[in-house]
Design an enzyme around this catalytic site. Structure first.
Site, PDB file in Angstrom:
ATOM      1  N   HIS A 188       0.823  -1.382   0.038  1.00  0.00           N
ATOM      2  CA  HIS A 188      -0.108   0.135  -0.043  1.00  0.00           C
ATOM      3  C   HIS A 188       0.952   1.186   0.074  1.00  0.00           C
ATOM      4  O   HIS A 188       1.557   1.469   0.941  1.00  0.00           O
ATOM      5  CB  HIS A 188      -0.828  -0.109   1.407  1.00  0.00           C
ATOM      6  CG  HIS A 188      -1.817   1.187   1.514  1.00  0.00           C
ATOM      7  ND1 HIS A 188      -1.681   2.070   2.520  1.00  0.00           N
ATOM      8  CD2 HIS A 188      -2.863   1.465   0.510  1.00  0.00           C
ATOM      9  CE1 HIS A 188      -2.652   2.874   2.155  1.00  0.00           C
ATOM     10  NE2 HIS A 188      -3.178   2.579   1.298  1.00  0.00           N
ATOM     11  N   ARG A 189       0.771   2.019  -0.962  1.00  0.00           N
ATOM     12  CA  ARG A 189       1.690   3.168  -1.216  1.00  0.00           C
ATOM     13  C   ARG A 189       3.197   2.778  -1.493  1.00  0.00           C
ATOM     14  O   ARG A 189       4.140   3.554  -0.879  1.00  0.00           O
ATOM     15  CB  ARG A 189       1.603   4.336  -0.230  1.00  0.00           C
ATOM     16  CG  ARG A 189       0.082   4.561  -0.003  1.00  0.00           C
ATOM     17  CD  ARG A 189      -0.243   5.860   0.991  1.00  0.00           C
ATOM     18  NE  ARG A 189      -1.330   5.861   1.469  1.00  0.00           N
ATOM     19  CZ  ARG A 189      -2.014   6.387   2.390  1.00  0.00           C
ATOM     20  NH1 ARG A 189      -1.235   7.311   3.047  1.00  0.00           N
ATOM     21  NH2 ARG A 189      -3.302   6.534   2.750  1.00  0.00           N
ATOM     22  N   GLU A 210      -4.654   4.160  -7.922  1.00  0.00           N
ATOM     23  CA  GLU A 210      -6.018   4.694  -7.468  1.00  0.00           C
ATOM     24  C   GLU A 210      -6.068   6.313  -7.837  1.00  0.00           C
ATOM     25  O   GLU A 210      -5.109   6.974  -7.591  1.00  0.00           O
ATOM     26  CB  GLU A 210      -5.940   4.847  -6.030  1.00  0.00           C
ATOM     27  CG  GLU A 210      -7.075   5.619  -5.332  1.00  0.00           C
ATOM     28  CD  GLU A 210      -7.262   5.679  -3.727  1.00  0.00           C
ATOM     29  OE1 GLU A 210      -6.546   5.036  -3.169  1.00  0.00           O
ATOM     30  OE2 GLU A 210      -8.275   6.588  -3.323  1.00  0.00           O
ATOM     31  N   ASP A 228       0.675  -1.850   4.651  1.00  0.00           N
ATOM     32  CA  ASP A 228       1.772  -1.041   4.476  1.00  0.00           C
ATOM     33  C   ASP A 228       3.118  -1.723   4.879  1.00  0.00           C
ATOM     34  O   ASP A 228       4.287  -1.224   4.786  1.00  0.00           O
ATOM     35  CB  ASP A 228       1.460   0.129   5.686  1.00  0.00           C
ATOM     36  CG  ASP A 228       0.400   1.092   5.675  1.00  0.00           C
ATOM     37  OD1 ASP A 228       0.143   1.076   4.246  1.00  0.00           O
ATOM     38  OD2 ASP A 228      -0.095   1.256   6.667  1.00  0.00           O
ATOM     39  N   ASP A 270      -1.326   6.310  -5.563  1.00  0.00           N
ATOM     40  CA  ASP A 270      -2.278   7.395  -5.600  1.00  0.00           C
ATOM     41  C   ASP A 270      -1.670   8.468  -6.709  1.00  0.00           C
ATOM     42  O   ASP A 270      -0.593   8.876  -6.640  1.00  0.00           O
ATOM     43  CB  ASP A 270      -2.366   8.080  -4.296  1.00  0.00           C
ATOM     44  CG  ASP A 270      -2.816   7.094  -3.370  1.00  0.00           C
ATOM     45  OD1 ASP A 270      -4.342   6.380  -3.397  1.00  0.00           O
ATOM     46  OD2 ASP A 270      -2.126   6.683  -2.492  1.00  0.00           O
ATOM     47  N   HIS A 316      -0.481  10.988  -2.378  1.00  0.00           N
ATOM     48  CA  HIS A 316      -1.787  10.424  -1.686  1.00  0.00           C
ATOM     49  C   HIS A 316      -2.802  11.952  -1.473  1.00  0.00           C
ATOM     50  O   HIS A 316      -3.877  11.853  -1.822  1.00  0.00           O
ATOM     51  CB  HIS A 316      -1.696   9.857  -0.469  1.00  0.00           C
ATOM     52  CG  HIS A 316      -2.943   9.377   0.149  1.00  0.00           C
ATOM     53  ND1 HIS A 316      -3.729  10.373   1.116  1.00  0.00           N
ATOM     54  CD2 HIS A 316      -3.850   8.299   0.083  1.00  0.00           C
ATOM     55  CE1 HIS A 316      -4.889   9.648   1.368  1.00  0.00           C
ATOM     56  NE2 HIS A 316      -4.657   8.550   1.023  1.00  0.00           N
ATOM     57  N   LYS A 363      -7.165   9.928  -7.685  1.00  0.00           N
ATOM     58  CA  LYS A 363      -7.370  10.674  -6.400  1.00  0.00           C
ATOM     59  C   LYS A 363      -8.432  11.815  -6.631  1.00  0.00           C
ATOM     60  O   LYS A 363      -7.755  13.231  -6.804  1.00  0.00           O
ATOM     61  CB  LYS A 363      -6.167  11.232  -5.539  1.00  0.00           C
ATOM     62  CG  LYS A 363      -5.869   9.982  -4.710  1.00  0.00           C
ATOM     63  CD  LYS A 363      -6.424   9.852  -3.350  1.00  0.00           C
ATOM     64  CE  LYS A 363      -6.239   8.644  -2.440  1.00  0.00           C
ATOM     65  NZ  LYS A 363      -7.200   8.236  -1.458  1.00  0.00           N
ATOM     66  N   GLU A 373       0.352  -0.794  -4.921  1.00  0.00           N
ATOM     67  CA  GLU A 373      -0.748   0.413  -4.889  1.00  0.00           C
ATOM     68  C   GLU A 373      -0.423   1.695  -4.668  1.00  0.00           C
ATOM     69  O   GLU A 373       0.542   1.972  -4.213  1.00  0.00           O
ATOM     70  CB  GLU A 373      -1.629   0.015  -3.723  1.00  0.00           C
ATOM     71  CG  GLU A 373      -2.990   0.914  -3.898  1.00  0.00           C
ATOM     72  CD  GLU A 373      -3.338   2.345  -3.061  1.00  0.00           C
ATOM     73  OE1 GLU A 373      -4.117   2.986  -3.092  1.00  0.00           O
ATOM     74  OE2 GLU A 373      -1.982   2.702  -2.386  1.00  0.00           O
TER      75      GLU A 373
END
Ligand code: G3P
Ligand code: CA
Length: 241
Positions: free
Chosen positions: A10-11, A112, A232, A39, A52, A114, A37
């Site tokens: 995640h990120r 993703e 994470d 953003d 993000h 944003k 992943e």
């Protein structure tokens, strides 16, 4: 038996490295994550960049909205120092930079969009163009909390996988997905239950909960039939497999 359950950083590996930076994505890859992943937002001169928040303060040494920075000014900000002095000198990457690197790996991608606060009108086209250029459409999932944007993406390109992002339980999400034109569900992990899994599995809808940092929960969600999780700490999650 080989597991088809996937771990997405995640990120990147944002528990151990500055989120949404190339260093974080490379750390997730080293950890053995199946995917990453990230953003995306747009700069003032319409360059897709990987960050993000709509504002830069939390993750960089700058002040203001991403949308008000020219790309050449945004990449001068330090996106490593706020995490640790060890990472001083790290920049916000452009989506192009991340995709160019990712195309040399076998990582799965979840991008993703944003665009829930600011619409970033051309974001969908710019992301699709870059994915097509780097031939990454077949290993990328596009997601957003802005479901109008997901609907737009699904209409523009019905081959690429799209996912609806949800923070809470809703009534019959499998029917809602159909209405939006999305193929999968990315949902806050505490909103996952047997009823959801039974109904999505019956319809071959992948469910990928976020953000799962407790190894015990990673195992529980795998047992429940989730296709993947976002964490994470990809290195710790990989140990649970
Ligand atoms: O895609 C899952 C997750 O990243 C959505 O929430 O706020 O971490 O971008 P957030
Ligand atoms: Ca995200």
């Amino acid at each position: 038996m080989a597991s088809s359950f996937q771990i997405y950083g995640h990120r990147g590996s944002s528990g151990t490295h500055p989120e949404n930076t190339l260093l974080s994505f490379q750390a997730a890859q080293r950890a053995g994550a199946h995917g990453i992943e990230l953003d995306v937002q747009l700069t003032k001169d319409l360059v897709p960049v990987v960050i993000h928040d709509e504002r830069v303060e939390r993750t960089t040494n700058g002040i203001g909205f991403v949308k008000d920075f020219l790309y050449e000014d945004l990449i001068r900000l330090d996106a490593g120092q706020t995490f640790s002095n060890r990472f001083q000198g790290t920049s916000i990457p452009s989506l192009k930079t991340v995709l160019e690197w990712a195309s040399s790996t076998s990582l799965l991608l979840n991008i993703e969009l944003k665009n829930g606060v600011f619409p970033y009108n051309s974001l969908e086209d710019r992301v699709l163009d870059l994915l097509t250029h780097y031939k990454l459409c077949d290993r990328t999932i596009l997601s957003s909390f802005n479901h109008y944007s997901i609907q737009k993406l699904a209409q523009k390109n019905d081959k690429i996988e799209t996912a609806v992002l949800l923070m809470e339980k809703i009534i019959e999400p499998w029917n809602y997905l159909q209405r939006v034109g999305a193929k999968s569900l990315h949902i806050e992990w505490q909103a996952v239950d047997e009823h959801l899994m039974e109904n999505t599995q019956k319809r071959d809808i992948p469910v990928r909960p976020f953000t799962v940092n407790d190894p015990l929960q990673v195992s529980n969600l795998q047992k429940l039939g989730c296709s993947a999780i976002f964490t994470d700490y990809p290195a710790a999650a990989i140990q649970t497999l």
